[in-house]
Design an enzyme around this catalytic site. Sequence first.
Site, PDB file in Angstrom:
ATOM      1  CE  LYS A  53      -3.676  -2.593   2.113  1.00 51.26           C
ATOM      2  NZ  LYS A  53      -4.263  -3.134   3.346  1.00 51.26           N
ATOM      3  CD  GLN A  97      -3.360  -4.783   6.591  1.00 53.53           C
ATOM      4  OE1 GLN A  97      -3.243  -3.797   5.880  1.00 53.53           O
ATOM      5  NE2 GLN A  97      -3.973  -5.871   6.189  1.00 53.53           N
ATOM      6  CG  ASP A 120     -10.037  -0.600   5.219  1.00 52.38           C
ATOM      7  OD1 ASP A 120      -9.909  -0.903   4.023  1.00 52.38           O
ATOM      8  OD2 ASP A 120      -9.286  -1.018   6.115  1.00 52.38           O
TER       9      ASP A 120
END
Length: 306
Positions: A53, A97, A120
């Site tokens: 990322k 994460q 997200d």
Amino acid sequence: MTATFIKGTKIAEEVKREIAADVETLKARGIQPGLAVVLVGDDAASSAYVNMKARSCEQLGIYSRKLTIPSAVTTEQLLAEVRKLDEDEAIDGILVQLPLPKHVNKHAILEAVDPRKDVDGFHSANLGSLVLGHETLVACTPLGVMELLHRSNVKIEGANAVVLGRSDDVGKPQALLLMHANATVTICHSRTRNLAEITRRADIIVAAIGKTALVTRDWVKPGAVVIDVGTNKVSDRSEVRRLFGDDEARLKDFDKRGYIWVGDVDERSVQEVASMITPVPGGVGPMTIATLMKNTVKAARMRRGL
Ligand code: NAP
């Protein structure tokens, strides 16, 4: 019939080029979108995802910051870190994460992310907006799947779509996105009876269950489009042979690393009946990262009312 591969890697590169151009436009106005990724613990796979990322951010001119936090962190300490990022003007997107260590309250952490920075799309406010069909930040993997379908000219309106899996991060938002795109959606899960009977009626199947090659050719209607979200690590050479026969590239890959990634779909057999299929790897995975970048730029714009 032999299915065409929907090449996620190629489509993701196309999307990234568009994002890079958008970032340039923003930079000309003095705005550089910024993404913070929070990594708790030292899980090798999570660390690899986070690095990928960060590399994509660099490639596209997006500012990125990685916070590496020891796995012994308490929920309170992690909440404090997230709140600092919520207040940080240089940060437009915050990604925690997953998975988090078991002792950390995942729900509390995800709810602490400012919904405007929730790239997200896991915050209940964003999920609620998605249910209502309002413009919002949506989970990257299902949104990436929609982009793959659109850019491959798959007709979604009126199609029978079956989503295998009902997780908060993939299955549920996927079903909602397909429904908003006017598909007739069926959601299946581990308690669904006669799965194959249901999938055989589908024009579009999205498999997100985490079960190696569960979907076989007899589950698929001839001509259906099959999207394989699953990423399952196969570390047994005889299993690789069973699934891919003498496929030299796969065996070579396995011999090099000691494992390969396999989807929820039995690619070899389903390829014979489907009209289109996403490969694993190189299908949904690259689109997920491209969509994260897109969400970061979107968050940067939305936060400034642009
Ligand atoms: P998850 O949270 O474990 O959810 C799995 C879902 O599948 C659950 O709803 C479960 O049903 C259902 N399920 C499990 N076994 C089943 C079976 N035999 N038949 C029917 N349904 C079954 O997983 P997830 O986070 O959604 O991820 C799914 C897969 O996608 C995993 O392989 C993951 O690694 C992969 N993934 C890939 C990407 C990417 O970018 N490529 C991103 C995210 C996830 P219940 O609800 O009844 O338990």
